[in-house]
Design an enzyme around this catalytic site. Structure first.
Site, mmCIF file in Angstrom:
data_model
loop_
_atom_site.group_PDB
_atom_site.id
_atom_site.type_symbol
_atom_site.label_atom_id
_atom_site.label_comp_id
_atom_site.label_asym_id
_atom_site.label_seq_id
_atom_site.Cartn_x
_atom_site.Cartn_y
_atom_site.Cartn_z
ATOM 1 N N ASP A 171 -58.395 -53.373 -36.652
ATOM 2 C CA ASP A 171 -59.648 -53.311 -37.179
ATOM 3 C C ASP A 171 -60.679 -53.109 -36.083
ATOM 4 O O ASP A 171 -61.669 -52.156 -36.178
ATOM 5 C CB ASP A 171 -60.141 -54.536 -38.140
ATOM 6 C CG ASP A 171 -61.412 -54.527 -38.750
ATOM 7 O OD1 ASP A 171 -61.602 -53.547 -39.394
ATOM 8 O OD2 ASP A 171 -62.141 -55.374 -38.263
ATOM 9 N N LYS A 205 -62.970 -49.752 -34.783
ATOM 10 C CA LYS A 205 -64.566 -49.730 -34.641
ATOM 11 C C LYS A 205 -64.829 -49.302 -33.370
ATOM 12 O O LYS A 205 -65.878 -48.807 -33.087
ATOM 13 C CB LYS A 205 -64.817 -51.395 -34.871
ATOM 14 C CG LYS A 205 -64.761 -51.648 -36.460
ATOM 15 C CD LYS A 205 -65.180 -53.219 -36.614
ATOM 16 C CE LYS A 205 -65.277 -53.735 -37.938
ATOM 17 N NZ LYS A 205 -65.318 -55.067 -38.185
#
Lengths: 306, 306
Positions: free
Chosen positions: A169, A173
């Site tokens: 994750d 980003k």
């Protein structure tokens, strides 16, 4: 359910039952293009690969896309670049502010800096509310495995928390931010320094839950040692002149990331102008209400009504 | 010098000398309105009252205004509100992001929050780079009066530093932010807790410089005491549910405002959604390059070309 005149919330459920049709990404795309509504916006609040693959045909037909879905912006650089270029050419918007830091004004701020002729040279950030919650929750009474469980129960983490624990994750980003900073980065270019062995990511979810307590002792020993030294654990993403890295770091009291409460996010943006002291943005980096607000804010900026 | 075709930077000086005319705010307004250029933007980088009085006639004739000049937005609420309403009605923009925190994305962020249905309930901020520089510079070797002189020499302070010392500058900024948060506030509604006696603001500038060293001892005693207690002085602006206050406060280690380096600004925005932990934005709050970038960013957002 498709309706050119909008959907009344008063009797939407009855209408859905009587007039609803079985959906598919292709059907959604075809119905939207058929409606041909001026200045329309497609909003994606899913995490679906198939939905993200619709963007190209929408943007190229002058339909703006606002998305909380990270898949497209963190996909192959070629695909990301093509979507941005298509949006630029058609005068359409492709906005994904909530991909990083939920409602925090990170991507918009980076774009404003860049558009005004500044250059982003470095980013340092804590971008996982989940991991920050876990490392903030560790204590004598809460071992590592329990902290993970608490993050899942509080819905900070995905049902499979390994999407967070593996750094996937945060990597996504960081790739998105680095691209907005001007770098041609792919997910595999990000150096990862993980904190649990690879084997935990290869087993089933059940096996993961039954074996992860093996790590508790090591984390408790590390926590006790850090506690004495006045340090804390932070999972930090760094972009520095084209190089990307994510990893677990020990930060001392006085470090800007030390006092990062709960599941908050923080980003430090160093540019040619914000140099000696970077610009800092901090706050909730996850949560339904702030993410929804960020999506809504992107929609409004397209409507350009304020 | 006025030119519908733009001004070439190559020979602007010769042109100015040969074709320049004596300027006045009225002449500027009349020439701009006569040119009648579609989608044009008036940019005010002065601190002039007379120039700020032109906004109304420009905005009502569909010319957007971008301004670093704080006077209009901090003037009578009626005037501020009329300018905002006129801009809304004509579909024109009246943007003043750089009025507070220079290039920091404070007003835009507050507007995005409000436009997405959130409500700003509290603001706490250090908004004077000058005062922050002065309180950060105080030391055994640098008495209060010398720190003020250093702020003037470094061009952080106005030539007459009393505009900063009197809290006038911070008061204006707080009024602007409170209005953007939805409050009908006038400058006289702001409670001021000043840190030097009124008499210093009533004398001439020369008298001020010759008498202000009288305060040095008191500030040195306070500094020594605070140093022992691990505290620092910060001039803080607060908006809390409609009430506005500016004043000097002692902040402890661990307070978000304690580690505020140099002439930086910081703002904490508490809303209905950003509640337990406010959103925090920090960075240079003054300086020519970051302010120019902020002005440019406002212009680009009107052009809507990115």
């Amino acid at each position: 359910m498709f309706s050119r005149d909008g959907i009344s919330l008063e009797n939407y459920f009855e209408n859905l039952m009587s007039r609803g049709v079985k959906s598919s990404p292709q059907l959604i795309r075809d119905e939207i293009l058929k409606m041909n509504i001026f200045n329309s916006v497609f909003v994606d609040c899913t995490a679906s690969q198939a939905i993200s693959e619709l963007y190209e045909s929408l943007i190229s037909r002058n339909i703006s896309v606002v998305t909380a879905n990270k898949i497209a912006a963190s996909s192959d650089y070629k695909n990301y670049h093509h979507l941005k270029e298509t949006a630029r050419k058609t005068g359409t918007k492709f906005l994904f502010e909530t991909n990083v830091g939920a409602g925090l004004p990170i991507i918009n701020t980076m774009n404003s800096l860049t558009n005004s002729g500044d250059k982003i040279v470095k980013l340092q950030a804590v971008l996982s509310g989940t991991l920050n919650f876990i490392f903030n929750t560790l204590s004598e009474d809460v071992p590592f495995s329990k902290a993970i469980k608490m993050a899942v129960d509080a819905q900070f983490a995905e049902p499979d928390p390994r999407i967070d624990l593996s750094g996937l994750d945060v990597t996504r980003k960081l790739v998105i931010l680095s691209r907005e900073a001007g770098a041609q980065v792919e997910q595999e270019n990000v150096q990862k320094h993980l904190f649990i062995p690879q084997k935990y990511f290869e087993s089933t979810l059940d096996e993961f839950w039954s074996t992860i307590p093996e790590m508790d002792e090591a984390f408790e020993n590390r926590r006790k040692k850090l506690d004495k030294e006045g340090k804390k654990l932070r999972f930090i993403a760094t972009y520095d002149n084209g190089l990307c890295e994510v990893g677990l770091h020990e930060v001392e009291k006085g470090h800007p990331f030390y006092d990062l409460e709960g599941s908050n996010n923080i980003i430090m943006i160093t540019t040619e102008r914000y140099n000696e002291y970077p610009m800092v943005i901090k706050g909730y980096g996850a949560g339904a209400s702030v993410t929804a607000a960020g999506v809504f804010s992107d929609i409004i900026s397209i409507a350009n009504i304020r």
